[in-house]
Design an enzyme around this catalytic site. Structure first.
Site, PDB file in Angstrom:
ATOM      1  N   ASP A 140     -13.164 -56.604  33.008  1.00  0.00           N
ATOM      2  CA  ASP A 140     -14.493 -56.499  32.389  1.00  0.00           C
ATOM      3  C   ASP A 140     -15.314 -55.382  33.041  1.00  0.00           C
ATOM      4  O   ASP A 140     -16.312 -54.924  32.469  1.00  0.00           O
ATOM      5  CB  ASP A 140     -15.271 -57.809  32.605  1.00  0.00           C
ATOM      6  CG  ASP A 140     -15.314 -58.699  31.371  1.00  0.00           C
ATOM      7  OD1 ASP A 140     -15.220 -58.164  30.249  1.00  0.00           O
ATOM      8  OD2 ASP A 140     -15.470 -59.913  31.549  1.00  0.00           O
ATOM      9  N   LYS A 184      -9.830 -62.937  21.627  1.00  0.00           N
ATOM     10  CA  LYS A 184      -9.232 -62.188  22.746  1.00  0.00           C
ATOM     11  C   LYS A 184      -7.796 -62.648  22.988  1.00  0.00           C
ATOM     12  O   LYS A 184      -6.897 -61.830  23.191  1.00  0.00           O
ATOM     13  CB  LYS A 184     -10.072 -62.375  24.020  1.00  0.00           C
ATOM     14  CG  LYS A 184     -11.360 -61.557  24.015  1.00  0.00           C
ATOM     15  CD  LYS A 184     -12.305 -61.944  25.151  1.00  0.00           C
ATOM     16  CE  LYS A 184     -13.647 -61.213  24.986  1.00  0.00           C
ATOM     17  NZ  LYS A 184     -14.691 -61.711  25.886  1.00  0.00           N
ATOM     18  N   GLN A 197     -15.639 -65.688  30.702  1.00  0.00           N
ATOM     19  CA  GLN A 197     -16.538 -65.472  29.567  1.00  0.00           C
ATOM     20  C   GLN A 197     -17.981 -65.820  29.942  1.00  0.00           C
ATOM     21  O   GLN A 197     -18.244 -66.887  30.508  1.00  0.00           O
ATOM     22  CB  GLN A 197     -16.066 -66.323  28.370  1.00  0.00           C
ATOM     23  CG  GLN A 197     -16.836 -66.104  27.092  1.00  0.00           C
ATOM     24  CD  GLN A 197     -16.628 -64.724  26.479  1.00  0.00           C
ATOM     25  OE1 GLN A 197     -15.590 -64.097  26.664  1.00  0.00           O
ATOM     26  NE2 GLN A 197     -17.610 -64.259  25.734  1.00  0.00           N
TER      27      GLN A 197
HETATM   28  N1  GUN Z   1     -19.806 -62.350  26.716  1.00  0.00           N
HETATM   29  C1  GUN Z   1     -20.130 -61.481  25.727  1.00  0.00           C
HETATM   30  N2  GUN Z   1     -19.439 -60.330  25.880  1.00  0.00           N
HETATM   31  C2  GUN Z   1     -18.683 -60.471  26.984  1.00  0.00           C
HETATM   32  C3  GUN Z   1     -17.750 -59.622  27.641  1.00  0.00           C
HETATM   33  O1  GUN Z   1     -17.481 -58.478  27.267  1.00  0.00           O
HETATM   34  N3  GUN Z   1     -17.157 -60.148  28.740  1.00  0.00           N
HETATM   35  C4  GUN Z   1     -17.435 -61.395  29.198  1.00  0.00           C
HETATM   36  N4  GUN Z   1     -16.804 -61.812  30.302  1.00  0.00           N
HETATM   37  N5  GUN Z   1     -18.286 -62.199  28.612  1.00  0.00           N
HETATM   38  C5  GUN Z   1     -18.897 -61.737  27.501  1.00  0.00           C
END
Ligand code: GUN
Length: 284
Positions: free
Chosen positions: A122, A55, A99
Protein backbone atom coordinates in the site's frame (compact mmCIF):
# COMPACT_ATOMS: atom_id res chain seq x y z
CA UNK A 1 -18.90 19.94 -27.40
CA UNK A 2 -15.97 18.07 -25.99
CA UNK A 3 -12.47 18.41 -27.32
CA UNK A 4 -10.76 16.51 -24.53
CA UNK A 5 -9.11 13.13 -24.86
CA UNK A 6 -11.01 10.85 -22.49
CA UNK A 7 -8.40 8.89 -20.53
CA UNK A 8 -9.68 5.30 -20.43
CA UNK A 9 -8.40 4.07 -17.07
CA UNK A 10 -10.44 0.90 -17.34
CA UNK A 11 -8.69 -0.14 -20.56
CA UNK A 12 -5.27 0.99 -19.25
CA UNK A 13 -5.76 -1.05 -16.06
CA UNK A 14 -6.90 -4.11 -18.04
CA UNK A 15 -3.74 -3.91 -20.18
CA UNK A 16 -1.55 -3.54 -17.09
CA UNK A 17 -3.21 -6.55 -15.45
CA UNK A 18 -2.63 -8.65 -18.57
CA UNK A 19 1.08 -7.74 -18.60
CA UNK A 20 1.33 -8.50 -14.87
CA UNK A 21 -0.28 -11.93 -15.38
CA UNK A 22 2.37 -12.76 -18.02
CA UNK A 23 5.16 -11.68 -15.64
CA UNK A 24 3.61 -13.68 -12.81
CA UNK A 25 3.64 -16.80 -15.01
CA UNK A 26 7.37 -16.27 -15.65
CA UNK A 27 7.98 -15.68 -11.94
CA UNK A 28 6.24 -18.95 -11.10
CA UNK A 29 8.31 -20.87 -13.65
CA UNK A 30 11.55 -19.41 -12.34
CA UNK A 31 10.88 -19.70 -8.60
CA UNK A 32 8.34 -22.51 -8.30
CA UNK A 33 6.01 -20.31 -6.28
CA UNK A 34 3.37 -17.64 -6.84
CA UNK A 35 3.66 -14.08 -5.47
CA UNK A 36 1.38 -13.85 -2.40
CA UNK A 37 -0.79 -10.94 -1.26
CA UNK A 38 -2.32 -11.02 2.24
CA UNK A 39 -5.39 -8.84 2.76
CA UNK A 40 -6.74 -8.26 6.26
CA UNK A 41 -10.29 -7.04 6.84
CA UNK A 42 -11.51 -6.19 10.34
CA UNK A 43 -15.29 -5.99 10.63
CA UNK A 44 -17.95 -6.02 7.95
CA UNK A 45 -18.08 -2.49 6.54
CA UNK A 46 -19.97 -3.07 3.25
CA UNK A 47 -17.74 -0.88 1.05
CA UNK A 48 -14.57 -2.44 2.53
CA UNK A 49 -15.99 -5.94 2.03
CA UNK A 50 -16.59 -5.18 -1.66
CA UNK A 51 -13.03 -3.81 -2.07
CA UNK A 52 -11.49 -6.82 -0.33
CA UNK A 53 -13.48 -9.25 -2.45
CA UNK A 54 -12.46 -7.55 -5.68
CA UNK A 55 -8.79 -7.38 -4.60
CA UNK A 56 -8.85 -11.15 -3.89
CA UNK A 57 -10.47 -11.90 -7.25
CA UNK A 58 -7.99 -9.71 -9.18
CA UNK A 59 -5.06 -11.30 -7.31
CA UNK A 60 -6.15 -14.81 -8.29
CA UNK A 61 -6.86 -13.73 -11.89
CA UNK A 62 -3.26 -12.49 -12.13
CA UNK A 63 -2.05 -15.95 -11.06
CA UNK A 64 -1.01 -14.80 -7.59
CA UNK A 65 -1.88 -16.29 -4.21
CA UNK A 66 -4.55 -14.40 -2.26
CA UNK A 67 -4.37 -14.90 1.51
CA UNK A 68 -7.46 -13.42 3.14
CA UNK A 69 -7.95 -12.84 6.85
CA UNK A 70 -11.37 -11.68 8.02
CA UNK A 71 -11.50 -10.72 11.69
CA UNK A 72 -14.55 -9.74 13.77
CA UNK A 73 -15.34 -6.04 14.30
CA UNK A 74 -14.45 -6.28 18.02
CA UNK A 75 -10.91 -7.58 17.36
CA UNK A 76 -8.42 -5.90 19.72
CA UNK A 77 -5.23 -4.22 18.65
CA UNK A 78 -2.91 -6.87 20.14
CA UNK A 79 -4.62 -9.63 18.10
CA UNK A 80 -4.27 -7.63 14.88
CA UNK A 81 -0.62 -6.81 15.62
CA UNK A 82 0.09 -10.51 16.24
CA UNK A 83 -1.44 -11.38 12.85
CA UNK A 84 0.60 -8.66 11.10
CA UNK A 85 3.78 -10.00 12.71
CA UNK A 86 2.91 -13.53 11.57
CA UNK A 87 2.44 -12.25 7.99
CA UNK A 88 5.74 -10.32 8.22
CA UNK A 89 7.51 -13.62 9.01
CA UNK A 90 5.66 -15.74 6.43
CA UNK A 91 7.93 -16.33 3.38
CA UNK A 92 4.92 -17.02 1.11
CA UNK A 93 3.59 -13.48 1.75
CA UNK A 94 5.11 -10.75 -0.45
CA UNK A 95 2.53 -8.04 0.22
CA UNK A 96 0.41 -7.14 3.25
CA UNK A 97 -2.63 -4.87 3.02
CA UNK A 98 -4.75 -4.03 6.06
CA UNK A 99 -7.98 -2.58 4.73
CA UNK A 100 -8.82 0.88 6.08
CA UNK A 101 -10.74 2.29 7.86
CA UNK A 102 -10.21 0.17 10.99
CA UNK A 103 -12.70 0.05 13.89
CA UNK A 104 -12.33 2.75 16.56
CA UNK A 105 -10.61 0.57 19.20
CA UNK A 106 -7.64 0.06 16.85
CA UNK A 107 -4.87 2.61 16.27
CA UNK A 108 -4.47 2.48 12.48
CA UNK A 109 -1.05 4.20 12.53
CA UNK A 110 0.29 1.60 14.97
CA UNK A 111 -0.91 -1.19 12.67
CA UNK A 112 0.56 0.42 9.55
CA UNK A 113 3.89 0.88 11.36
CA UNK A 114 3.90 -2.81 12.37
CA UNK A 115 3.90 -3.92 8.72
CA UNK A 116 7.35 -4.80 7.34
CA UNK A 117 8.07 -1.80 5.06
CA UNK A 118 9.36 -4.24 2.42
CA UNK A 119 5.93 -5.94 2.33
CA UNK A 120 3.94 -2.68 2.55
CA UNK A 121 2.44 -2.80 -0.96
CA UNK A 122 0.00 0.00 0.00
CA UNK A 123 3.01 2.29 0.53
CA UNK A 124 1.45 3.69 3.74
CA UNK A 125 4.34 2.96 6.14
CA UNK A 126 6.27 6.11 7.16
CA UNK A 127 9.47 4.44 5.91
CA UNK A 128 7.94 4.23 2.43
CA UNK A 129 6.64 7.82 2.65
CA UNK A 130 10.22 8.84 3.50
CA UNK A 131 11.67 6.77 0.67
CA UNK A 132 9.27 8.44 -1.79
CA UNK A 133 10.17 11.90 -0.47
CA UNK A 134 13.91 11.19 -0.80
CA UNK A 135 13.74 9.37 -4.14
CA UNK A 136 14.85 5.94 -2.92
CA UNK A 137 13.34 2.58 -3.82
CA UNK A 138 10.27 1.51 -1.85
CA UNK A 139 6.54 1.24 -2.41
CA UNK A 140 4.38 4.10 -3.68
CA UNK A 141 0.67 4.24 -2.74
CA UNK A 142 -1.40 2.60 -5.48
CA UNK A 143 -3.86 5.36 -6.37
CA UNK A 144 -1.34 8.18 -6.93
CA UNK A 145 1.00 5.84 -8.81
CA UNK A 146 -1.94 4.87 -11.02
CA UNK A 147 -2.67 8.59 -11.62
CA UNK A 148 0.96 9.15 -12.64
CA UNK A 149 0.82 6.24 -15.11
CA UNK A 150 -2.31 7.77 -16.72
CA UNK A 151 -0.65 11.20 -16.91
CA UNK A 152 2.48 9.74 -18.50
CA UNK A 153 0.32 8.01 -21.13
CA UNK A 154 -0.63 11.54 -22.23
CA UNK A 155 2.67 13.35 -21.48
CA UNK A 156 5.69 11.02 -21.54
CA UNK A 157 7.68 13.90 -19.98
CA UNK A 158 6.08 16.06 -17.30
CA UNK A 159 9.24 18.10 -16.77
CA UNK A 160 8.62 21.78 -16.06
CA UNK A 161 4.84 21.53 -16.09
CA UNK A 162 2.72 23.37 -13.50
CA UNK A 163 0.81 20.78 -11.45
CA UNK A 164 -1.86 21.41 -8.84
CA UNK A 165 -2.93 18.65 -6.47
CA UNK A 166 -6.21 19.46 -4.73
CA UNK A 167 -6.23 17.49 -1.47
CA UNK A 168 -3.49 16.71 1.07
CA UNK A 169 -4.28 13.21 2.37
CA UNK A 170 -1.49 10.79 3.28
CA UNK A 171 -3.00 8.23 0.89
CA UNK A 172 -3.38 10.36 -2.25
CA UNK A 173 -2.59 14.10 -2.10
CA UNK A 174 0.82 14.08 -0.40
CA UNK A 175 2.29 11.10 -2.30
CA UNK A 176 0.85 12.50 -5.56
CA UNK A 177 2.66 15.78 -4.94
CA UNK A 178 5.92 13.90 -4.26
CA UNK A 179 5.56 11.85 -7.46
CA UNK A 180 4.95 14.98 -9.56
CA UNK A 181 7.92 16.72 -7.93
CA UNK A 182 9.98 13.63 -8.79
CA UNK A 183 8.89 14.16 -12.42
CA UNK A 184 10.22 17.75 -12.24
CA UNK A 185 6.81 19.45 -12.18
CA UNK A 186 6.32 22.72 -10.31
CA UNK A 187 3.88 21.45 -7.70
CA UNK A 188 1.22 23.30 -5.71
CA UNK A 189 -0.80 21.43 -3.07
CA UNK A 190 -4.20 23.06 -2.54
CA UNK A 191 -6.67 22.08 0.20
CA UNK A 192 -9.77 23.20 2.07
CA UNK A 193 -8.04 26.34 3.42
CA UNK A 194 -6.58 27.43 0.09
CA UNK A 195 -7.56 30.99 -0.87
CA UNK A 196 -8.81 31.54 -4.39
CA UNK A 197 -8.79 27.93 -5.50
CA UNK A 198 -10.13 28.99 -8.91
CA UNK A 199 -7.01 31.03 -9.62
CA UNK A 200 -4.66 28.32 -8.34
CA UNK A 201 -6.32 25.62 -10.46
CA UNK A 202 -6.44 28.00 -13.45
CA UNK A 203 -2.62 28.18 -13.58
CA UNK A 204 -2.15 24.42 -13.85
CA UNK A 205 -1.15 22.30 -16.83
CA UNK A 206 -2.01 19.29 -14.67
CA UNK A 207 -4.84 19.13 -12.15
CA UNK A 208 -5.21 16.16 -9.80
CA UNK A 209 -8.39 16.39 -7.71
CA UNK A 210 -8.49 14.21 -4.58
CA UNK A 211 -10.68 15.87 -1.98
CA UNK A 212 -13.85 13.78 -1.91
CA UNK A 213 -16.19 16.73 -2.52
CA UNK A 214 -18.51 16.20 -5.50
CA UNK A 215 -17.94 18.73 -8.28
CA UNK A 216 -15.69 20.99 -6.15
CA UNK A 217 -13.40 21.79 -9.09
CA UNK A 218 -15.41 23.83 -11.58
CA UNK A 219 -15.01 23.29 -15.29
CA UNK A 220 -14.57 27.05 -15.93
CA UNK A 221 -11.43 27.02 -13.75
CA UNK A 222 -9.56 24.63 -16.01
CA UNK A 223 -6.85 26.15 -18.19
CA UNK A 224 -7.58 25.29 -21.85
CA UNK A 225 -5.64 22.17 -22.82
CA UNK A 226 -4.81 21.09 -19.26
CA UNK A 227 -4.80 17.41 -18.21
CA UNK A 228 -7.33 16.65 -15.48
CA UNK A 229 -7.14 13.57 -13.23
CA UNK A 230 -10.20 13.07 -11.04
CA UNK A 231 -9.60 10.76 -8.05
CA UNK A 232 -12.99 11.47 -6.45
CA UNK A 233 -15.54 8.68 -6.19
CA UNK A 234 -18.59 10.28 -4.59
CA UNK A 235 -21.92 8.52 -4.28
CA UNK A 236 -24.74 11.02 -4.89
CA UNK A 237 -28.43 10.78 -5.72
CA UNK A 238 -27.50 11.07 -9.39
CA UNK A 239 -24.94 8.24 -9.17
CA UNK A 240 -21.14 8.18 -8.92
CA UNK A 241 -19.52 11.55 -9.52
CA UNK A 242 -15.98 12.84 -9.22
CA UNK A 243 -14.47 15.92 -7.58
CA UNK A 244 -14.45 17.72 -10.96
CA UNK A 245 -17.47 19.17 -12.71
CA UNK A 246 -16.88 16.82 -15.64
CA UNK A 247 -19.20 18.13 -18.37
CA UNK A 248 -17.80 21.66 -18.36
CA UNK A 249 -14.21 20.57 -17.64
CA UNK A 250 -14.30 18.25 -20.66
CA UNK A 251 -15.01 21.24 -22.97
CA UNK A 252 -11.78 22.97 -21.84
CA UNK A 253 -9.34 20.21 -20.87
CA UNK A 254 -6.90 18.58 -23.28
CA UNK A 255 -7.38 15.25 -21.50
CA UNK A 256 -9.59 14.14 -18.63
CA UNK A 257 -10.41 10.98 -16.66
CA UNK A 258 -14.08 10.00 -16.40
CA UNK A 259 -15.74 8.81 -13.18
CA UNK A 260 -16.28 5.89 -13.13
CA UNK A 261 -13.77 4.23 -15.47
CA UNK A 262 -10.83 6.59 -14.92
CA UNK A 263 -8.58 6.39 -11.86
CA UNK A 264 -10.69 3.80 -9.99
CA UNK A 265 -9.66 0.67 -11.93
CA UNK A 266 -5.97 1.66 -11.69
CA UNK A 267 -5.73 1.20 -7.91
CA UNK A 268 -6.09 -2.59 -7.91
CA UNK A 269 -3.90 -2.97 -11.01
CA UNK A 270 -1.08 -1.05 -9.27
CA UNK A 271 -1.59 -3.10 -6.09
CA UNK A 272 -0.93 -6.23 -8.17
CA UNK A 273 2.09 -4.54 -9.72
CA UNK A 274 3.49 -3.61 -6.29
CA UNK A 275 3.00 -7.19 -5.09
CA UNK A 276 4.84 -8.61 -8.11
CA UNK A 277 7.67 -6.07 -7.61
CA UNK A 278 7.89 -7.11 -3.95
CA UNK A 279 8.10 -10.80 -4.88
CA UNK A 280 10.81 -10.03 -7.43
CA UNK A 281 12.88 -8.11 -4.86
CA UNK A 282 12.49 -10.92 -2.33
CA UNK A 283 13.71 -13.55 -4.80
CA UNK A 284 16.35 -11.29 -6.36
N1 GUN B 1 -9.36 1.79 1.97
C1 GUN B 1 -9.70 2.49 0.86
N2 GUN B 1 -8.69 2.45 -0.04
C2 GUN B 1 -7.70 1.72 0.52
C3 GUN B 1 -6.42 1.32 0.06
O1 GUN B 1 -5.94 1.64 -1.03
N3 GUN B 1 -5.71 0.55 0.92
C4 GUN B 1 -6.18 0.18 2.14
N4 GUN B 1 -5.39 -0.57 2.92
N5 GUN B 1 -7.36 0.54 2.58
C5 GUN B 1 -8.12 1.29 1.76
Amino acid sequence: MTGATIIDGKAFAAGLRTRIATQVATFREQTGRAPGLAVVLVGEDPASSVYVRSKGKATREAGMESIEHRLPADTDQATLLTLVEQLNQDPTVDGILVQLPLPGQIDAQAVIQAIDPDKDVDGFHPVNAGRLATGSEGFVPCTPLGCLMLLKSIHPSLSGMDAVVVGRSNIVGKPMAQLLLGESCTVTVAHSRTRNLAEVVGRADIVVAAVGVPGLVKGEWIKPGASVIDVGINRTETGLVGDVDYDTAATRAGAITPVPGGVGPMTIAVLLRNTLVSAGRREG
